[in-house]
Scaffold this active site. Structure first.
Site: not given
Ligand SMILES: Cc1ncc(COP(=O)(O)O)c(C=O)c1O
Length: 395
Positions: A281, A347
């Site tokens: 991600g 706030c």
């Molecule tokens: C199951 C799972 N896969 C992938 C990700 C992606 O993580 P990142 O954005 O750190 O790559 C997350 C993020 O929390 C996740 O919970």
């Protein structure tokens, strides 16, 4: 050759080569905007795809659910990792198929599982024994098969902020290794449960390859052992989690960061008898976005000068939530250096981006850029205090 993401020419800020002063959105600033560069996302997708062993990259949609960004992923042949039926519906609405979607998440409700089975989702990543039993019951009632992955907790310290570590011993995420046998009993009893995958996700903003290597050392033998009994088991889902250095904007460092992880995968997984998936991600989208805000007031206390912006934690939660660092750059700089506390209008005392940030002198009405907001920025934003959400544009 180093490639820096931000530079000043004649004191004007350029973002990935784009002169921000020349964009209409900046010339006619009305309210906070996030400006994205698509090319920065496409480049990272290409880096990941350069790993020959990768079967499919599943973008973790929670990092950024902007439709245009999702379309980049779609058009480059990626899948998604989602954590609710709401995210599934959004994914379908931009053109993904159920067969592109991995459904993770610790709290899937009966109706969410029901829907996922009806849709014939690519894979449900199961996070507890009770969830597996629930999926089993629903699939029996429907007399419909479902592809499942067991998300295991390999208990590996990701060496990241505790609030984004997801594979520690008492983590709410994933199934403990000692509970695998209970899961297998459920799977053996129900032929509708097609055991396709082992999955894990260690946490987010992981800065070295070591935790990924440690996890593989634990997971690979388990996978191979399970494969002797379950012939359907042919996917290894390696999760996401690769971090970026929020204090450094030399993009060659990012590439090295990925190359180090790729080397681990190539070394550990060449000829491994499974299709390898990753669920990245942050690494894909974090660099692509900057948040532009207008300074409303510069307020002096006995010890500080406080820059009060028209965005706050409602538009970027990460600093308040886990003391995350986001670099700040004025769109026009000068030669006077000062130290500021930089805060939002919300706030809450926790609504600050920096306590002591050194930058060139800031005046009321100046525009400043908050860097690297492409991941967990807009997707975590809220209307708290009825403050407006930042608008999103591509430049
Ligand atoms: C199951 C799972 N896969 C992938 C990700 C992606 O993580 P990142 O954005 O750190 O790559 C997350 C993020 O929390 C996740 O919970």
């Amino acid at each position: 050759m180093s490639k820096t993401l931000f530079q000043y020419e004649q004191n004007n800020l350029f973002f990935d080569g784009v002169d921000l002063q020349q964009t209409d959105l900046i010339k006619n600033y009305q309210k906070p905007v996030i400006l994205y560069r698509k090319i920065l996302i496409e480049e990272r997708i290409q880096w990941m795809k350069s790993w020959n062993g990768l079967h499919r990259l599943h973008f973790a949609m929670k990092a950024n659910d902007n439709s245009e960004i999702l379309k980049i992923l779609l058009n480059t042949g990626c899948g998604l990792d989602v954590v609710s039926i709401g995210e599934v519906e959004k994914a379908l609405s931009v053109g993904f198929k159920a067969a592109d979607i991995i459904f993770s998440g610790v709290g899937k409700t009966k109706s969410e599982i029901d829907k996922a089975i009806d849709l014939e989702i690519y894979q449900i990543n199961v996070e507890s024994i009770s969830e597996l039993q629930r999926i089993s019951d629903i699939s029996t009632k429907k007399n419909k098969s479902v592809h499942i992955g067991l998300r295991l907790n390999p208990e590996v310290d990701a060496k990241t902020h505790p609030h984004i570590a997801t594979a520690l011993q008492d983590s709410k995420f994933g199934i403990s290794m000692k509970d695998i046998s209970s899961c297998l009993e459920i799977i053996r009893k129900n032929s509708n449960l097609i055991f396709k995958s082992i999955s894990y996700h260690l946490g987010s903003q992981i800065m070295t390859a070591e935790p990924f290597q440690n996890a593989l050392a634990k997971i690979k033998p388990v996978f191979l052992n399970l494969q002797t009994e379950f012939k359907s088991l042919d996917r290894l889902d390696l999760g996401g989690g690769l971090g970026i250095d929020y204090k450094n904007h030399d993009m060659t460092n990012d590439e090295i960061q990925w190359q180090n992880l790729k080397t681990v995968y190539e070394t550990e997984l060449t000829n491994f008898p499974a299709q390898c998936l990753i669920e990245m991600g942050r690494f894909i989208v974090a660099r692509s976005g900057i948040l532009i805000t207008e300074v409303q007031y510069v307020k002096k206390t006995e010890t500080k000068e406080i820059v009060i912006c028209d965005v706050g934690m409602n538009n970027l939660m990460r600093p308040s939530l886990y003391q995350a660092y986001h670099h700040v750059l004025p769109l026009k700089k000068n030669n006077i250096e000062k130290t500021y506390m930089i805060v939002g209008p919300i706030c809450e005392s926790t609504d600050f981006f920096h306590k002591d940030f050194i930058t060139s002198e800031i005046e009321e009405g100046d525009l400043i850029a908050i860097c690297d907001v492409g991941a967990y920025g807009r997707s975590m934003a809220s209307n708290y205090n009825h403050q407006p959400l930042a608008l999103e544009f591509f430049i």
